[in-house]
Scaffold this motif. Sequence first.
Motif, PDB file in Angstrom:
ATOM      1  N   ASP A   1       0.853  -1.178   0.000  1.00 28.85           N
ATOM      2  CA  ASP A   1       0.000   0.000   0.000  1.00 28.85           C
ATOM      3  C   ASP A   1       0.892   1.233   0.000  1.00 28.85           C
ATOM      4  OD1 ASP A   1      -1.724   2.083   0.461  1.00 28.85           O
ATOM      5  OD2 ASP A   1      -2.627   1.249   2.267  1.00 28.85           O
TER       6      ASP A   1
ATOM      7  N   ARG B   1      -7.254  11.453   1.030  1.00 27.49           N
ATOM      8  CA  ARG B   1      -7.617  10.448   0.037  1.00 27.49           C
ATOM      9  C   ARG B   1      -8.663  11.015  -0.923  1.00 27.49           C
ATOM     10  NH1 ARG B   1      -7.124   4.502   2.283  1.00 27.49           N
ATOM     11  NH2 ARG B   1      -8.145   3.299   0.631  1.00 27.49           N
TER      12      ARG B   1
ATOM     13  N   ASP C   1      -2.549  -4.350  -2.290  1.00 24.09           N
ATOM     14  CA  ASP C   1      -3.605  -4.639  -1.328  1.00 24.09           C
ATOM     15  C   ASP C   1      -3.800  -6.126  -1.111  1.00 24.09           C
ATOM     16  OD1 ASP C   1      -4.206  -1.950  -0.934  1.00 24.09           O
ATOM     17  OD2 ASP C   1      -5.438  -1.922  -2.735  1.00 24.09           O
TER      18      ASP C   1
ATOM     19  N   SER D   1       0.308   4.066   0.881  1.00 24.94           N
ATOM     20  CA  SER D   1       0.115   4.961   2.019  1.00 24.94           C
ATOM     21  C   SER D   1       0.456   4.290   3.352  1.00 24.94           C
ATOM     22  CB  SER D   1      -1.314   5.510   2.040  1.00 24.94           C
ATOM     23  OG  SER D   1      -2.241   4.484   2.250  1.00 24.94           O
TER      24      SER D   1
ATOM     25  N   GLU E   1      -4.456   6.866  -7.016  1.00 20.71           N
ATOM     26  CA  GLU E   1      -4.287   5.513  -7.525  1.00 20.71           C
ATOM     27  C   GLU E   1      -5.635   4.797  -7.658  1.00 20.71           C
ATOM     28  OE1 GLU E   1      -2.104   2.843  -5.034  1.00 20.71           O
ATOM     29  OE2 GLU E   1      -2.149   1.270  -6.539  1.00 20.71           O
ATOM     30  N   GLU E   2      -6.494   4.990  -6.683  1.00 19.45           N
ATOM     31  CA  GLU E   2      -7.790   4.314  -6.714  1.00 19.45           C
ATOM     32  C   GLU E   2      -8.581   4.642  -7.977  1.00 19.45           C
ATOM     33  OE1 GLU E   2      -9.870   5.227  -3.101  1.00 19.45           O
ATOM     34  OE2 GLU E   2      -8.342   4.225  -1.890  1.00 19.45           O
TER      35      GLU E   2
ATOM     36  N   SER F   1       1.043  10.700   0.978  1.00 18.59           N
ATOM     37  CA  SER F   1       0.915   9.326   0.509  1.00 18.59           C
ATOM     38  C   SER F   1      -0.564   8.909   0.486  1.00 18.59           C
ATOM     39  CB  SER F   1       1.773   8.360   1.323  1.00 18.59           C
ATOM     40  OG  SER F   1       1.322   8.265   2.646  1.00 18.59           O
TER      41      SER F   1
ATOM     42  N   ARG G   1      -2.601   7.634  -2.720  1.00 15.93           N
ATOM     43  CA  ARG G   1      -3.493   6.488  -2.671  1.00 15.93           C
ATOM     44  C   ARG G   1      -4.852   6.795  -3.328  1.00 15.93           C
ATOM     45  NH1 ARG G   1      -3.827   0.918  -1.130  1.00 15.93           N
ATOM     46  NH2 ARG G   1      -5.951   0.661  -1.829  1.00 15.93           N
TER      47      ARG G   1
ATOM     48  N   SER H   1      -0.237  -0.033  -5.420  1.00 14.85           N
ATOM     49  CA  SER H   1      -0.571  -0.867  -4.264  1.00 14.85           C
ATOM     50  C   SER H   1      -1.198  -2.176  -4.707  1.00 14.85           C
ATOM     51  CB  SER H   1      -1.576  -0.137  -3.367  1.00 14.85           C
ATOM     52  OG  SER H   1      -1.194   1.204  -3.138  1.00 14.85           O
TER      53      SER H   1
END
Lengths: 332, 332
Positions: free
Chosen positions: A67, B290, A97, A69, B81-82, B74, B78, A95
Motif C-alpha cells: 500500500d 484520500r 492490497d 500509504s 491511484e484508486e 501518501s 493512494r 498498491s
Amino acid sequence: MRDVAALAGVSLKTVSRVVNREPGVSGDLISKVERAASQLDYRHDLTASNLRRSDRKTSTFGLIIEDVSNPFFSAVHRGIEEVARERGVAVFAASVDESPEREKDLVVAFSQRRVDAIIMTPTVREQSYLAYERRGGLVLVFVDREPRGFDADCVVTDNAAGAETATAHLLAQGHELVAFVGDDETITTANQRYLGYERAMASAATSIRPELVSREAHTTPAATREVLALLDAPNPPTAIFAAQNLITMGAVRALQMRGLQHSVALVGFDDFSMADALDPAVTVVAQDPREIGRRAAQLAFARIEDPDLPTSVHVVSSSLIRRGSGEIPPGR
Amino acid sequence: MRDVAALAGVSLKTVSRVVNREPGVSGDLISKVERAASQLDYRHDLTASNLRRSDRKTSTFGLIIEDVSNPFFSAVHRGIEEVARERGVAVFAASVDESPEREKDLVVAFSQRRVDAIIMTPTVREQSYLAYERRGGLVLVFVDREPRGFDADCVVTDNAAGAETATAHLLAQGHELVAFVGDDETITTANQRYLGYERAMASAATSIRPELVSREAHTTPAATREVLALLDAPNPPTAIFAAQNLITMGAVRALQMRGLQHSVALVGFDDFSMADALDPAVTVVAQDPREIGRRAAQLAFARIEDPDLPTSVHVVSSSLIRRGSGEIPPGR
DNA sequence: TTTCGTAATGACAACGTTATCTAATCCCGA
DNA sequence: TCGGGATTAGATAACGTTGTCATTACGAAA
C-alpha cells in the motif's frame, strides 16, 4: 524534431545529436539547434527515443508494494526514489492490497510499459509465473518478502533474528506469559517473525502456550480485537510481542482500553510514527525501510548492468529501541 | 508482433486487431493468433502502440508531491491511484522536497515520458513556466496548494475555514493567549491557515500577540524548538494552534518535555496516526487527503476528455475531531 | 447470370526517434 | 601540390505498432 531541423537549417540527425549531447557537432550548430528547439517549444520524446535506441532502456522502474500509504512501504518507496533519482529513473508506484490477481495485473501493466525493472513485494503464493517476464529481459527485485518458487534478488529485514531479539528482551525482564500477535502464515514475514518468537522461547526454555498465540491480526482493528481477547481470557499474558507496526498500534489501543498499558509489557516489530510520544513510549524492533528501498534499487541497477550476476539476498538488520513499554516487569 | 503473425499465418495487422480487441476478425483467426502469441511469450508494447496511435494517450499520470513518505501526501497518492486504477492508468510518483529546481526537473522528466496528466503540489514561486507544457497538450491538476500565475484545475482543503474553526474552538474554551505555530509565507497553505487564525481572533475581538506567532516551523524538530521557545517565554500561551501535522507532532513533544501536555491546549491541522492514542489524545482539524487525491484524478480525466472545460477549484472540507487536547481550559 | 453490398483480411505508410553508413570538409605534413 | 586522416554533417532504414486504404470472398438482389 523535423521542424527544429528545418528551422535550424540542419538535418534531423544533427538535432538528435544535439539533444543527446553526442560529440562531434560544431558549437555553431549546437547553439543554432538549441535556439530553434526552444523557439518551437520542442520537447524530446523519450518513448520514441526508447523505441529506436539499441539498449531499449526506458529509465523507468515499476514498484509494487502492499500500500503506497502504509508508512513502512512508503519509506521503502522513498529509499528507491533516492537512488533512482540520481540516475534519472522515474518510478511507477502501485498498491497490491494483498491481492494476488492485482499483483499479476500490475506486473503486466508495467511490463507493457517496458519498465527496466520491477521492484515488488510478492503477494501471490508463488512467483514462477514471472519467468516469462524475465525471459523478456525484465529485471525483478523483491523487497520485504522473499519470492517463492523463483530465484531472484531480494532485500529483507532479519525478521527471525529481530523477532527473537524482541521476545528475548521480554523474557529477560522475567516474563513467562509472552503472547505473540501477528498476521497469518500466508505472509512470509509473519512466518519468519513467529519463528524468531519460537526460537527465543525455546532458548529460554519457556514453553509456548497456544492460547497466547494469535495469528489472525490482519489489520489494526483486528489486532485490537485479538489483543482484547487475550487480555480478557482466563490466563492473560504479562507481555506481548506484536509482529508488525499496524498490529502494534492495535495492541496499544487494546491495552489503553483495558487500562493495562503500564502493567502489560509490549514490544512491537517495526517502528511507527509517535511511538516515542505515547504513554508509555513503545519499545520496538525498528526496521530500516528506507535502507531496504535504497538497496533494492541498487540491486536493480547492478543487475541491469550485468544480467548474469548471481542472485543475492540482502539482509538489512533491525535494532531494538528501548522506550519503556518493553521494560515493564511482570506482576505489576 | 511480426513473429506472432508469421506463426499464426496471418498479417501483422490482424495480430494488431486481435491484441486491441478490434471487431471484424473471425473467431477462428482470433484463437490462432492468441495461441501463437502465448507460444512466443509475446507482450504488447504500449510505448510503440502509443507512438503510432492517433490519440497519443499513454494511460500514464505523473504525480509530484512534497514527499512520497509523508502520511498526508501518501494518502493523496493512494486516492489518485484508486481512480487511476479503474481506468488502467499507471502513476509515476516523485517527491519534490520543497525544491523549486526539482519541481521543474520532474515536470520535464514526466513530460518527456509523455504522461497524459501531471498532478502536482506547487513549490516553485510561480507556475507560469507550465504554459509551455500545456501548449503541448499536457493536462495539469494541482493538489493541496493553488498554483500562482497560472490558471488550472485545483483541489484544496478549506485551509482558512479549517484554521478558523480550530482557533475558534480554542477561543471558545476561554483561551486568550492562543499561539500560532506554522510554516513560513512561501507555503500557500501555511498562509491560508494563518489567515484563518487571524479571522478567528478578530471575530473574538482578541488581539494577536506577535510574540505568540511562530512561522518558522519547517520540520518536526523545528516545531519542537519553536514551541519550547514559546513555552519558556515570559508570557507563555495557554493554547496552541499547530498548522500542520508534522508541526503538531513536534508540539506534542515539546509539551511533553515541559510536562505541560495536560495544561496547555493544543489543536492541530491535519490528522496523524496515533493522535487518538496519545495522552491526552490530540484534537485536530482533519483533512481528507484520500478524497483530495480522488477528486484530483477525476478532474484530470475530465479535462483529458474535454480540454476546453473551464478550470475549477474544488474545495474539500475539513472537520474538527475533538479528542481532549483541544478541550483543556485555560489556567490549569 | 450479373451486379452490388458487406464482412474479413492484408499492404503500406507513418508515429518520433536513433544506428549505420556515406559524403563533404578541413587541416597537416611531405 | 597533393594525399590522407580526422572531423562534421546528412541520407536512409529501422524500432513495434496502428490508421488508411485496397483487396478478396461471399451471399443476396436484380
